[in-house]
Design an enzyme around this catalytic site. Structure first.
Site, mmCIF file in Angstrom:
data_model
loop_
_atom_site.group_PDB
_atom_site.id
_atom_site.type_symbol
_atom_site.label_atom_id
_atom_site.label_comp_id
_atom_site.label_asym_id
_atom_site.label_seq_id
_atom_site.Cartn_x
_atom_site.Cartn_y
_atom_site.Cartn_z
ATOM 1 C CE LYS A 1 -4.014 -1.705 2.604
ATOM 2 N NZ LYS A 1 -5.042 -1.520 1.574
ATOM 3 N NE ARG B 1 -10.599 -9.883 -2.112
ATOM 4 C CZ ARG B 1 -10.956 -9.043 -3.086
ATOM 5 N NH1 ARG B 1 -11.206 -9.499 -4.290
ATOM 6 N NH2 ARG B 1 -11.053 -7.744 -2.841
HETATM 7 N N1 BES Z 1 -8.161 -3.675 4.263
HETATM 8 C C1 BES Z 1 -8.324 -3.298 2.920
HETATM 9 C C2 BES Z 1 -9.642 -2.591 2.650
HETATM 10 C C3 BES Z 1 -9.822 -1.249 3.271
HETATM 11 C C4 BES Z 1 -9.461 -0.114 2.590
HETATM 12 C C5 BES Z 1 -10.385 -1.124 4.515
HETATM 13 C C6 BES Z 1 -9.639 1.126 3.153
HETATM 14 C C7 BES Z 1 -10.577 0.112 5.087
HETATM 15 C C8 BES Z 1 -10.197 1.241 4.413
HETATM 16 C C9 BES Z 1 -8.277 -4.523 2.011
HETATM 17 O O1 BES Z 1 -7.485 -5.572 2.454
HETATM 18 C C10 BES Z 1 -7.725 -4.072 0.708
HETATM 19 O O2 BES Z 1 -6.601 -3.665 0.669
HETATM 20 N N2 BES Z 1 -8.542 -4.131 -0.316
HETATM 21 C C11 BES Z 1 -8.154 -3.705 -1.613
HETATM 22 C C12 BES Z 1 -8.667 -4.741 -2.581
HETATM 23 C C13 BES Z 1 -8.078 -4.631 -3.931
HETATM 24 C C14 BES Z 1 -6.612 -4.970 -3.917
HETATM 25 C C15 BES Z 1 -8.834 -5.566 -4.833
HETATM 26 C C16 BES Z 1 -8.785 -2.346 -1.861
HETATM 27 O O3 BES Z 1 -9.886 -2.105 -1.380
HETATM 28 O O4 BES Z 1 -8.163 -1.536 -2.528
HETATM 29 ZN ZN ZN Z 2 -5.443 -5.396 1.850
#
Ligand code: BES
Ligand code: ZN
Ligand code: ZN
Length: 481
Positions: free
Chosen positions: A258, A332
């Site tokens: 990230k 997931r």
């Molecule tokens: N934990 C994150 C989702 C999230 C984002 C929660 C912002 C709270 C605030 C999750 O694991 C994630 O990173 N999801 C990605 C999925 C993508 C890679 C398909 C996302 O939402 O960008």
């Molecule tokens: Zn994530």
């Protein structure tokens, strides 16, 4: 804030501060003794408009109607104003039209949830005096109030508020203080205090039981994965529910790292597991007649030489293979294994809850949880529960076309959709692929990515963790028993 019910008229109660709610600008009401002054000051009594009459030690606040939601906002604003003024005692009457329970609960939720703050990491904390709030049984419409029912509602609301604050405290902890090991310890402590059974499984169990998806996510972390299983059993339960929570104690994104700004606040990525453990606390304290099990996948998604990689293929507990296209879609993966495990417990319903996708916020806005699944009735019952608890939740519909976006050329399924649209739904459809046919209609998924954590106070919620999902789950379970 200490709340006590006093079976007296509002005017007969002694307190430093007087709190009065105005319904849709109506100043012609017996509780309003300052009509002229309020008019002179330009107070209209509209929703969220508050005024303090300092010399009289009165606060007036407007609401649009006596809905649970409006009264909750008013309650929270009043509680915060009292706290800021270092008030010691205050009094308020009851406000409802026909729905005594919804109105009273809304007001009490707001009053009690509104004053939470998390100060554990401050070296100096000003100890504000506690506020004693008297609730008069007199009410806006002079309806007769059943004192026993009122006491029961307030008692129950207090228990749920304590559970929400328990979840807030857990989610607000740093990722160093709350890691998979300390999370498991916290769960065991709760189990001990509340008479639950607790079993915690580590890496060896996951290996032995083929939980390759959850294991992979944990691989680069200094902390081993912890599969936490708590059980509560009421007196003579007729129904068994499994709640499954995403418990990422930190989500760096893994090798699909990230960016700095997106990583900040990812200590909240165990908010789903936090909500489940909060619900478990409330349900066991309310002694609800149900069998309730909590399954928490506590894992840290770190980077390092051992990290799982995009291009890896993982095998989940049900032997399905998963192509990893993005290590940041890790929730997931953890949930896939936890959901397989949950189905083996033979519950009547499974509800999972997770800070799963940023896309859920794009779809519904940042304050609303997403409700998904194959069973419309179940989703609607969760939506209604959210409303009763004063949380926002909206249903996001599945469709066949979206399902196709999870196809993989190399494995049974991909952990990433090949479309940039509908990410909250494709994530839920991924989970759905791990739900056996016999459970398809008995499973629902709640995405709390938006409301779980905020960099500002909103409504009854403080800066930081909100405890999102606790009220949805508890209100839903209460209706089942
Ligand atoms: N934990 C994150 C989702 C999230 C984002 C929660 C912002 C709270 C605030 C999750 O694991 C994630 O990173 N999801 C990605 C999925 C993508 C890679 C398909 C996302 O939402 O960008
Ligand atoms: Zn994530
Ligand atoms: Zn995550």
């Amino acid at each position: 804030m200490q709340i006590k019910i006093i079976d007296k008229k509002f005017n007969q109660i002694k307190a430093d501060w007087e709190l009065i709610i105005i319904k849709d600008g109506n100043l012609k009401h017996g509780f309003v003794k300052d009509t002229k002054l309020l008019k002179e000051l330009g107070f209209k009594g509209k929703s969220e408009e508050a005024i303090e009459l300092n010399e009289k030690k009165k606060i007036y606040i407007g609401v649009k109607d006596f809905s649970n939601f409006e009264l909750k906002l008013a309650g929270a604003a009043l509680a915060r104003m009292l706290k800021a003024r270092q008030a010691r005692s205050a009094k308020i009457a009851l406000y409802f039209d026909n729905d005594f329970i919804a109105g009273t609960k809304g007001l009490v939720y707001g009053l009690l949830l509104g004053t939470y703050s998390f100060t554990r990491y401050k070296s100096k904390v000003d100890k504000k005096p506690g506020i004693s709030l008297a609730i008069s049984t007199e009410n806006y419409n002079n309806h007769k109030v059943d004192l026993r029912e009122l006491k029961a509602i307030i008692q129950e609301t207090k228990v749920i508020v304590d559970a929400v604050n328990f979840t807030r405290n857990a989610v607000n902890l740093t990722p160093t203080d709350l890691n998979p090991l300390t999370f498991a310890k916290m769960a065991k402590e709760l189990a001990k205090t509340n008479g639950l059974s607790a079993t915690v499984y580590g890496k060896d169990y996951l290996k032995k039981n083929g939980m390759g998806a959850m294991l992979a996510v944990s691989q680069a972390s200094q902390y081993p994965p912890q599969l936490i299983h708590l059980k509560y059993k009421g007196k003579d339960p007729k129904i068994k529910i499994c709640l499954v929570g995403k418990g990422l104690t930190y989500d760096t994104g893994g090798l699909s790292l990230k960016p700095g700004e997106g990583m900040m606040t990812m200590k909240m990525d165990m908010g789903g597991a936090g909500a489940v453990i909060g619900a478990m606390k409330a349900v066991s304290e309310l002694k609800l007649n149900i069998e309730l099990e909590a399954i928490l996948g506590a894992v840290e998604n770190a980077i390092g030489k051992d990290a799982y990689k995009p291009d890896d293929v993982l095998t989940a507990k049900n032997k399905k293979t998963i192509e990893v296209k993005n290590t940041d879609a890790e929730g997931r993966l953890v949930l896939a294994d936890c959901l397989c495990y949950a189905q083996e417990q033979n519950p009547d319903y499974i509800v999972d809850i997770a800070t799963l996708t940023g896309a859920c916020m794009v779809a519904l806005g940042e304050y609303t949880s997403g409700l998904m699944g194959y069973n419309d009735e179940l989703k609607h019952s969760l939506a209604k529960a959210a409303e009763r608890g004063g949380e926002l939740a909206g249903i996001l519909p599945f469709n066949k076309y979206l399902e196709k976006h999870l196809k993989s050329e190399v494995a049974d399924i991909s952990n990433l959709s090949d479309s940039k649209y509908g990410g909250a739904i494709t994530a839920a459809l991924f989970l759905g692929a791990f739900i056996e046919d016999k459970y398809k209609e008995r499973w629902a998924h709640i995405d709390i990515a938006g409301p779980a954590y905020k960099g500002k106070p909103w409504g009854e919620n403080p800066f930081g963790a909100s405890g999102a999902g606790v009220r949805i789950l508890v209100e839903w379970i209460k209706e089942l028993v």
